[in-house]
Motif scaffolding. Sequence first.
Motif, short mmCIF file in Angstrom:
data_model
loop_
_atom_site.label_atom_id
_atom_site.label_comp_id
_atom_site.label_asym_id
_atom_site.label_seq_id
_atom_site.Cartn_x
_atom_site.Cartn_y
_atom_site.Cartn_z
N HIS A 218 -1.92 -0.47 -7.44
CA HIS A 218 -2.16 0.88 -7.97
C HIS A 218 -1.52 1.94 -7.07
O HIS A 218 -1.96 2.15 -5.93
CB HIS A 218 -3.66 1.15 -8.11
N ALA A 219 -0.51 2.62 -7.58
CA ALA A 219 0.23 3.59 -6.78
C ALA A 219 -0.64 4.77 -6.36
O ALA A 219 -0.51 5.29 -5.25
CB ALA A 219 1.44 4.09 -7.56
N HIS A 220 -1.56 5.19 -7.25
CA HIS A 220 -2.37 6.37 -6.92
C HIS A 220 -3.31 6.08 -5.75
O HIS A 220 -3.66 6.99 -4.99
CB HIS A 220 -3.17 6.82 -8.15
N LEU A 221 -3.71 4.82 -5.58
CA LEU A 221 -4.56 4.49 -4.44
C LEU A 221 -3.81 4.64 -3.12
O LEU A 221 -4.39 4.98 -2.09
CB LEU A 221 -5.10 3.06 -4.58
N PHE A 222 -2.52 4.36 -3.14
CA PHE A 222 -1.70 4.56 -1.94
C PHE A 222 -1.74 6.02 -1.54
O PHE A 222 -1.89 6.35 -0.35
CB PHE A 222 -0.27 4.10 -2.22
N VAL A 223 -1.62 6.92 -2.51
CA VAL A 223 -1.65 8.36 -2.23
C VAL A 223 -3.02 8.76 -1.68
O VAL A 223 -3.12 9.52 -0.71
CB VAL A 223 -1.32 9.16 -3.50
N VAL A 224 -4.08 8.22 -2.27
CA VAL A 224 -5.44 8.53 -1.83
C VAL A 224 -5.64 8.08 -0.38
O VAL A 224 -6.18 8.82 0.46
CB VAL A 224 -6.48 7.87 -2.75
N ARG A 225 -5.20 6.85 -0.08
CA ARG A 225 -5.36 6.33 1.28
C ARG A 225 -4.54 7.15 2.27
O ARG A 225 -4.98 7.39 3.40
CB ARG A 225 -4.95 4.86 1.32
N LEU A 226 -3.35 7.57 1.87
CA LEU A 226 -2.51 8.38 2.75
C LEU A 226 -3.20 9.71 3.06
O LEU A 226 -3.22 10.16 4.21
CB LEU A 226 -1.15 8.62 2.11
N LEU A 227 -3.78 10.35 2.04
CA LEU A 227 -4.49 11.62 2.25
C LEU A 227 -5.70 11.42 3.16
O LEU A 227 -5.97 12.24 4.05
CB LEU A 227 -4.91 12.20 0.90
N CYS A 228 -6.46 10.33 2.93
CA CYS A 228 -7.63 10.05 3.77
C CYS A 228 -7.21 9.85 5.23
O CYS A 228 -7.88 10.33 6.16
CB CYS A 228 -8.37 8.82 3.26
N TRP A 229 -6.11 9.14 5.41
CA TRP A 229 -5.64 8.89 6.77
C TRP A 229 -5.25 10.20 7.44
O TRP A 229 -5.57 10.41 8.63
CB TRP A 229 -4.44 7.94 6.71
N LEU A 230 -4.59 11.10 6.71
CA LEU A 230 -4.19 12.39 7.28
C LEU A 230 -5.41 13.23 7.64
O LEU A 230 -5.45 13.90 8.68
CB LEU A 230 -3.29 13.14 6.31
N ILE A 231 -6.42 13.18 6.76
CA ILE A 231 -7.65 13.96 7.00
C ILE A 231 -8.39 13.45 8.23
O ILE A 231 -8.92 14.23 9.04
CB ILE A 231 -8.56 13.92 5.75
N LEU A 232 -8.42 12.10 8.37
CA LEU A 232 -9.17 11.49 9.47
C LEU A 232 -8.34 11.35 10.74
O LEU A 232 -8.84 10.81 11.74
CB LEU A 232 -9.68 10.12 9.04
N LEU A 233 -7.10 11.79 10.72
CA LEU A 233 -6.23 11.65 11.89
C LEU A 233 -6.84 12.28 13.15
O LEU A 233 -6.75 11.67 14.23
CB LEU A 233 -4.87 12.27 11.58
N PRO A 234 -7.47 13.45 13.08
CA PRO A 234 -8.08 14.01 14.31
C PRO A 234 -9.18 13.11 14.88
O PRO A 234 -9.33 13.01 16.10
CB PRO A 234 -8.65 15.35 13.83
N VAL A 235 -9.96 12.47 13.99
CA VAL A 235 -11.01 11.55 14.45
C VAL A 235 -10.37 10.37 15.17
O VAL A 235 -10.82 9.94 16.24
CB VAL A 235 -11.86 11.07 13.26
#
Length: 456
Positions: free
Chosen positions: A314-331
């Motif tokens: 599922h391509a849209h899940l890749f986008v979701v995971r990428l956004l989550c990773w960017l959001i959690l990058l400071p953590v």
Amino acid sequence: MLDFSKVNRYNPLFNLLQFYVLPVFKYVYHRRFRVDGKERLPKGEGFMVICNHQNGLIDALAIHAALHRNQPPVFLARADIFKKTFIAKLLRFLRIMPAYRKCDVGTEGLGNNQEIFHQASRILNEGDVVALFPEGGHQDHHYLGGFKKGFARMAFEACEASGFTKDLLIVPMGNHHNSYLGIQDDLLITIGEPYRLSDFFETYRNHPERALKELADVSRSKVNDLMLNVEDSEHYESINAICHMYSQRYKKQHGLKLRSLTDNLHTLKTIAKTLEEKAAAAPGEFNSLMERTEEYTGILKKLRLKDWIFSRTHAHLFVVRLLCWLILLPVFAACYFINAIPYHLTVHLTKGTEDPMLRSSFIFGIGALVTFPIWYLSIFAAVWIATKTFWIALAALLLEGPSLIIFHHCRIASLKLLNRVRKFIFKCRHDERYYKAAELRRGIIAEMDSMLPAEA
């Protein structure tokens, strides 16, 4: 030889150490640690534990944690690790005795086992537990080696010391690691049905050597039933790859729990057994399947991709995971900052380990007992000095352990994200190797479906 006459005695310093080590082992080093069959453990008497051996010190700690007794078990380990006096005394403190093997000490050195067997007999007759690995050494991955007769001699000697008036219970165990080299992996310990040595007394009185062999064979069979044993060493890598490639699909098709460690072991054993039967019934088809699997895993290595990448479409899940990773990058950055030094120091100190199956033992030992505690206590002291407030420093100390787990999972998430990016690039380039791998995998899955049809 060191004096082991008090090796099973109560030691408050050892108990204090295990009060720290066991929780770290079960809840920090492992993501999930499960014990099946606790109700089968004998109560109120000494017994012998036998188990498969695949992961050095980690296996011993697993048995220790699974038994959860007030008086921990005494272990036997190969004698070559007792060569240095300091190490030998440390191992004795850790309730470990040497077992002498011909390959280590020659025929003349085997006589030292008599004293060790005598001490083991005493420990068992005093109502404590002796735990050992009858293979005589750890195996490379999910395989059960032959059982040596030493443990059988020890068991019979324990009963012989009482004139065969006292019986001995033997408790078989099987361990299953989903991975051997990393932290936050899963470990399942399965405790089998205990059996009595008295079943072999009559044979031992008349034919001692035959009794030793019978006990070794029966014991190996009982441990084998509790673990994943891939006996085909020639095709081990391909069989192991298929087991993990097909396991999620098998569990879904047969109504098993996807996250259950028990169901996972059952699934892997079923797939491995099916492949073993295929090899016997249709060797040509089996060899063809192994060749295609070897080709598939070879392409994955060249592309630096993992098998799971082909089951996520599922391509849209890749986008979701990428956004989550960017959001959690400071953590991730904060947790990396806290743990980077002890983590990389531990990896560096264990890099030269010759035996890869021992590396996780050194990682746990050095990390849990040296690098991380010293680093965390240093941060605690620094925060206390900087803030002059004990409670703030204590809060920082309590958060350091969870930060290690978060750091590890963020690191894994980053590696998975890199795999997804690489997959995206290969698809955009229409890389023939990627599509060849996908085609090979579909064929392998289809063939496994025909061998293991879904339940109606």
